[in-house]
Design a protein around this motif. Structure first.
Motif, PDB file in Angstrom:
ATOM      1  N   PRO A 199      36.753  40.252  32.115  1.00 24.94           N
ATOM      2  CA  PRO A 199      36.999  38.727  31.907  1.00 24.94           C
ATOM      3  C   PRO A 199      38.555  39.382  30.430  1.00 24.94           C
ATOM      4  O   PRO A 199      39.692  39.161  30.226  1.00 24.94           O
ATOM      5  CB  PRO A 199      36.574  37.797  31.037  1.00 24.94           C
ATOM      6  N   VAL A 200      37.839  40.040  29.309  1.00 28.13           N
ATOM      7  CA  VAL A 200      38.011  40.848  28.378  1.00 28.13           C
ATOM      8  C   VAL A 200      39.023  41.686  28.651  1.00 28.13           C
ATOM      9  O   VAL A 200      40.224  40.981  28.491  1.00 28.13           O
ATOM     10  CB  VAL A 200      36.861  41.259  27.597  1.00 28.13           C
ATOM     11  N   LEU A 201      39.246  42.228  29.177  1.00 29.17           N
ATOM     12  CA  LEU A 201      40.870  43.323  29.826  1.00 29.17           C
ATOM     13  C   LEU A 201      41.466  42.570  30.054  1.00 29.17           C
ATOM     14  O   LEU A 201      42.479  42.964  30.320  1.00 29.17           O
ATOM     15  CB  LEU A 201      39.343  44.255  30.775  1.00 29.17           C
ATOM     16  N   ASP A 202      40.934  41.547  31.382  1.00 35.13           N
ATOM     17  CA  ASP A 202      42.355  41.380  32.451  1.00 35.13           C
ATOM     18  C   ASP A 202      43.034  40.196  31.569  1.00 35.13           C
ATOM     19  O   ASP A 202      44.212  39.855  31.396  1.00 35.13           O
ATOM     20  CB  ASP A 202      41.433  40.210  33.130  1.00 35.13           C
ATOM     21  N   SER A 203      41.661  39.312  30.332  1.00 36.99           N
ATOM     22  CA  SER A 203      43.058  38.810  29.474  1.00 36.99           C
ATOM     23  C   SER A 203      44.291  40.302  27.992  1.00 36.99           C
ATOM     24  O   SER A 203      45.182  39.030  28.452  1.00 36.99           O
ATOM     25  CB  SER A 203      41.960  37.784  28.381  1.00 36.99           C
ATOM     26  N   GLU A 204      43.411  41.043  28.452  1.00 42.43           N
ATOM     27  CA  GLU A 204      44.318  41.872  27.632  1.00 42.43           C
ATOM     28  C   GLU A 204      45.693  42.440  28.271  1.00 42.43           C
ATOM     29  O   GLU A 204      46.207  42.666  27.697  1.00 42.43           O
ATOM     30  CB  GLU A 204      43.640  43.101  26.693  1.00 42.43           C
ATOM     31  N   SER A 231      46.715  40.797  30.278  1.00 37.83           N
ATOM     32  CA  SER A 231      47.930  39.157  30.643  1.00 37.83           C
ATOM     33  C   SER A 231      48.723  39.130  29.135  1.00 37.83           C
ATOM     34  O   SER A 231      50.284  39.179  29.521  1.00 37.83           O
ATOM     35  CB  SER A 231      47.020  38.121  31.244  1.00 37.83           C
ATOM     36  N   ASN A 232      47.636  39.195  28.477  1.00 44.80           N
ATOM     37  CA  ASN A 232      48.232  39.309  27.018  1.00 44.80           C
ATOM     38  C   ASN A 232      49.896  40.462  26.697  1.00 44.80           C
ATOM     39  O   ASN A 232      50.815  40.156  26.679  1.00 44.80           O
ATOM     40  CB  ASN A 232      47.746  38.774  25.961  1.00 44.80           C
ATOM     41  N   ALA A 233      49.630  41.520  27.684  1.00 44.36           N
ATOM     42  CA  ALA A 233      50.016  42.826  27.250  1.00 44.36           C
ATOM     43  C   ALA A 233      51.413  42.912  28.603  1.00 44.36           C
ATOM     44  O   ALA A 233      52.232  43.360  28.529  1.00 44.36           O
ATOM     45  CB  ALA A 233      49.798  43.943  27.190  1.00 44.36           C
ATOM     46  N   LYS A 234      51.165  42.428  29.440  1.00 48.33           N
ATOM     47  CA  LYS A 234      52.128  42.122  30.303  1.00 48.33           C
ATOM     48  C   LYS A 234      52.583  43.068  31.189  1.00 48.33           C
ATOM     49  O   LYS A 234      53.607  43.363  31.281  1.00 48.33           O
ATOM     50  CB  LYS A 234      53.895  41.362  29.626  1.00 48.33           C
ATOM     51  N   ILE A 235      51.545  43.421  31.487  1.00 42.64           N
ATOM     52  CA  ILE A 235      51.250  44.893  32.223  1.00 42.64           C
ATOM     53  C   ILE A 235      51.266  44.626  33.297  1.00 42.64           C
ATOM     54  O   ILE A 235      49.937  44.335  33.899  1.00 42.64           O
ATOM     55  CB  ILE A 235      50.430  45.571  31.946  1.00 42.64           C
ATOM     56  N   LYS A 236      52.428  45.835  34.559  1.00 40.79           N
ATOM     57  CA  LYS A 236      52.334  45.394  35.660  1.00 40.79           C
ATOM     58  C   LYS A 236      51.619  46.108  35.912  1.00 40.79           C
ATOM     59  O   LYS A 236      51.611  47.324  35.780  1.00 40.79           O
ATOM     60  CB  LYS A 236      53.984  45.439  36.159  1.00 40.79           C
ATOM     61  N   ASP A 237      51.071  46.205  37.242  1.00 37.67           N
ATOM     62  CA  ASP A 237      50.176  47.142  38.285  1.00 37.67           C
ATOM     63  C   ASP A 237      49.532  47.571  37.867  1.00 37.67           C
ATOM     64  O   ASP A 237      49.336  49.398  37.914  1.00 37.67           O
ATOM     65  CB  ASP A 237      51.422  48.675  38.656  1.00 37.67           C
ATOM     66  N   LEU A 238      48.349  47.322  36.770  1.00 36.81           N
ATOM     67  CA  LEU A 238      47.141  47.617  36.071  1.00 36.81           C
ATOM     68  C   LEU A 238      45.931  46.273  36.505  1.00 36.81           C
ATOM     69  O   LEU A 238      46.202  44.885  36.516  1.00 36.81           O
ATOM     70  CB  LEU A 238      47.460  47.436  35.107  1.00 36.81           C
ATOM     71  N   THR A 239      44.936  47.245  37.660  1.00 39.38           N
ATOM     72  CA  THR A 239      44.253  45.904  38.094  1.00 39.38           C
ATOM     73  C   THR A 239      42.544  46.767  36.839  1.00 39.38           C
ATOM     74  O   THR A 239      42.172  47.691  37.092  1.00 39.38           O
ATOM     75  CB  THR A 239      43.814  45.888  39.343  1.00 39.38           C
ATOM     76  N   VAL A 240      41.480  46.175  37.212  1.00 37.01           N
ATOM     77  CA  VAL A 240      40.614  46.035  36.630  1.00 37.01           C
ATOM     78  C   VAL A 240      39.252  45.810  37.685  1.00 37.01           C
ATOM     79  O   VAL A 240      39.380  44.713  38.768  1.00 37.01           O
ATOM     80  CB  VAL A 240      39.508  45.063  35.512  1.00 37.01           C
ATOM     81  N   ASP A 241      38.766  47.123  38.613  1.00 42.33           N
ATOM     82  CA  ASP A 241      38.261  47.195  40.058  1.00 42.33           C
ATOM     83  C   ASP A 241      36.862  47.404  39.325  1.00 42.33           C
ATOM     84  O   ASP A 241      35.679  48.665  38.925  1.00 42.33           O
ATOM     85  CB  ASP A 241      39.171  48.197  41.109  1.00 42.33           C
ATOM     86  N   LEU A 242      35.744  46.995  39.678  1.00 38.86           N
ATOM     87  CA  LEU A 242      34.121  47.021  39.854  1.00 38.86           C
ATOM     88  C   LEU A 242      33.865  47.593  40.457  1.00 38.86           C
ATOM     89  O   LEU A 242      33.858  47.784  42.275  1.00 38.86           O
ATOM     90  CB  LEU A 242      34.033  45.648  39.689  1.00 38.86           C
ATOM     91  N   VAL A 243      33.453  48.765  40.292  1.00 39.75           N
ATOM     92  CA  VAL A 243      32.153  49.512  40.936  1.00 39.75           C
ATOM     93  C   VAL A 243      30.922  49.868  40.969  1.00 39.75           C
ATOM     94  O   VAL A 243      30.389  49.066  39.568  1.00 39.75           O
ATOM     95  CB  VAL A 243      32.848  51.375  40.388  1.00 39.75           C
ATOM     96  N   LYS A 244      30.218  50.414  41.824  1.00 41.41           N
ATOM     97  CA  LYS A 244      28.843  50.105  42.050  1.00 41.41           C
ATOM     98  C   LYS A 244      27.759  51.053  40.947  1.00 41.41           C
ATOM     99  O   LYS A 244      28.080  51.890  40.664  1.00 41.41           O
ATOM    100  CB  LYS A 244      27.895  50.380  43.006  1.00 41.41           C
ATOM    101  N   THR A 245      27.247  50.149  40.240  1.00 49.69           N
ATOM    102  CA  THR A 245      26.335  51.029  39.079  1.00 49.69           C
ATOM    103  C   THR A 245      25.417  51.650  39.556  1.00 49.69           C
ATOM    104  O   THR A 245      24.512  51.225  40.519  1.00 49.69           O
ATOM    105  CB  THR A 245      25.096  49.100  38.145  1.00 49.69           C
ATOM    106  N   LYS A 246      25.887  52.847  39.292  1.00 49.00           N
ATOM    107  CA  LYS A 246      25.599  53.960  40.496  1.00 49.00           C
ATOM    108  C   LYS A 246      25.594  55.873  39.516  1.00 49.00           C
ATOM    109  O   LYS A 246      26.897  55.855  39.290  1.00 49.00           O
ATOM    110  CB  LYS A 246      25.648  54.077  42.082  1.00 49.00           C
ATOM    111  N   TYR A 247      24.847  56.435  39.326  1.00 52.59           N
ATOM    112  CA  TYR A 247      25.276  57.539  38.858  1.00 52.59           C
ATOM    113  C   TYR A 247      25.583  58.733  39.825  1.00 52.59           C
ATOM    114  O   TYR A 247      24.511  58.915  40.657  1.00 52.59           O
ATOM    115  CB  TYR A 247      23.697  58.536  37.790  1.00 52.59           C
TER     116      TYR A 247
END
Length: 450
Positions: free
Chosen positions: A210-215, A217-233
């Protein structure tokens, strides 16, 4: 929300709870000196200063004319006291410039440069001039990544925010404390390469999304998403991130650019922002200091070249009789060090002080051919066949089974019931291959000069 992943990998004990709630705290070496390696990524540099010279913070003190190089800058203002070989991560002795602070903090930064109005050539040159390299550990010069071959189309810049190594939390803290700077650096990289952006965030850090999504949005950057990846090494390995997010497997010997991607680290994104917005070169480094052998794990930001021993005892207090091993980096891919008297370099993401219970100080046994190393390998290699070939001194067979494609992540060693030092043996094998290549080049040059 969908969680992306790759095939293979392991689930070591995370141990991130030790430092994840610790704010990044500025720290200065108690000895008032820094020991700066002349080369920290790319081709070898040559010192531009001599003993007795006065230097300013941000001044170039070593560089090379080679394309595959990154200049080095003074991280503090003061006087050059020594230029000598010093112990660094990896247990080698390399030329270092020792600077003693004069307390003035005079700066010699570059001029501010608008990344969105300058040319691509100017932008890439700025990244090189700032000495920016990958800050996840490899220290590969960032400007080289951005000089993409004409036949390669980069579709995505991926921010590696996985931070899959156990113990390390400095990237997680940076995302929470300085998200605007991270997003700014990433957006600059996207603009330079004309690409979309993705942030690969392990789902054990989903609370940061949510912190990144908000930033964004505030910066009005298009074509940038936050994608979750599985916690795994090793979710943070470049080819694994590409497989997880883009569903593309980079072939052996291939590069991320072959899949239309360029990957940068969280710290690298911050350095890119600083280089343009402040004219500031890469002269400081945030890192995690952790492990059960110290009283208070923490995250600190220090001038590049700070000796870890100069953070003791203010930031590092070792428990009496508890210390068994010091590691520069994470426990999976880091290097065991004989003492804390080594400098923090551009690629130093953490320093761990571990107890005996946290380490794998056990004797090797005989391989039982169980195949666990094959199942765990994220690069889809056959570690057992590589190590058997090396034991037989058959380097060509080891190469055939993927020796040079090994990323030294340590998954195979971690799951091996016989505790065979697979990664260490692979490193020795790679050293033999590189020595053979160097010898062949030398003979070719000698023959050509006759």
């Amino acid at each position: 929300m969908k969680i992306h992943t790759f095939s293979g990998g392991i689930h070591p004990n995370e141990m991130k709870e030790l430092s994840r709630d610790c704010l990044i705290t500025p720290a200065f070496p108690s000895g008032k000196t820094v020991t700066i390696p002349v080369t920290m990524g790319g081709a070898p540099n040559t010192p531009l200063v001599k003993i007795g010279d006065t230097v300013k913070k941000g001044q170039v003190i070593a560089k090379s004319d080679a394309f595959m190089s990154a200049p080095v800058h003074a991280s503090i203002s003061g006087k050059v006291k020594k230029i000598q070989n010093c112990l660094v991560t990896g247990n080698s002795y390399v030329p270092c410039i020792v600077i003693e602070s004069d307390g003035t903090e005079e700066e010699d930064f570059m001029s501010v440069l608008d990344p969105f109005s300058c040319s691509k050539e100017e932008a890439v040159a700025r990244i090189k001039d700032a000495g920016i390299v990958g800050m996840g550990g490899a220290s590969f010069p960032t400007h080289v990544k951005f000089n993409v071959a004409p036949d390669k189309k980069i579709s995505y810049v991926i921010l590696n925010a996985a931070e899959c190594e156990p113990y390390l939390t400095v990237d997680e803290r940076t995302l929470q404390e300085d998200a605007s700077r991270v997003i700014d650096g990433l957006s600059i990289a996207m603009h330079i390469l004309g690409a979309k952006g993705k942030i690969a965030l392990e789902n054990n850090k989903a609370f940061v999304k949510p912190v990144l999504d908000s930033e964004i949005s505030n910066a009005k950057i298009k074509d940038l998403t936050v994608d979750l990846v599985k916690t795994k090494y090793p979710q943070g390995a470049e080819k694994n991130i590409i497989e997880a997010l883009l569903k593309v497997q980079v072939k052996a010997g291939g590069l991320p650019a072959d899949a239309g991607a360029v990957i940068i680290n969280v710290g690298t994104a911050c350095a890119i922002s600083d280089a343009f917005r402040l004219g500031k070169p890469l002269i400081e480094r945030a890192l995690t200091i952790s492990g059960l052998a110290i009283e208070k794990p923490c995250n600190v930001k220090v001038p590049v070249g700070t000796l870890v021993s100069d953070l003791m005892p203010e930031f590092v207090q070792v428990k009496e009789g508890a210390l068994a091993k010091i590691i520069s980096g994470g426990p999976m891919m880091g290097f065991a060090m004989p003492s804390p008297a080594f400098p923090v370099a551009k690629g130093t993401s953490g320093v761990l002080f571990l107890t005996k219970e946290e380490t794998y100080l056990t004797d090797e046994d005989i391989c039982i051919n169980c195949g666990r190393c094959v199942s765990a390998c994220p690069m889809k290699l056959t570690p057992v066949m590589i190590v058997n070939s090396l034991k037989a001194e058959n380097i060509e067979a080891a190469k055939k089974f993927g020796l040079m494609d090994c990323i030294e992540c340590g998954c195979c060693s971690y799951v091996c019931p016989a505790n065979i030092r697979l990664v260490q043996r692979f490193r020795v094998g790679k050293g033999i291959v590189r020595a053979q290549i160097a010898e062949q080049k030398a003979k070719a040059q000698e023959g050509g000069s006759k």
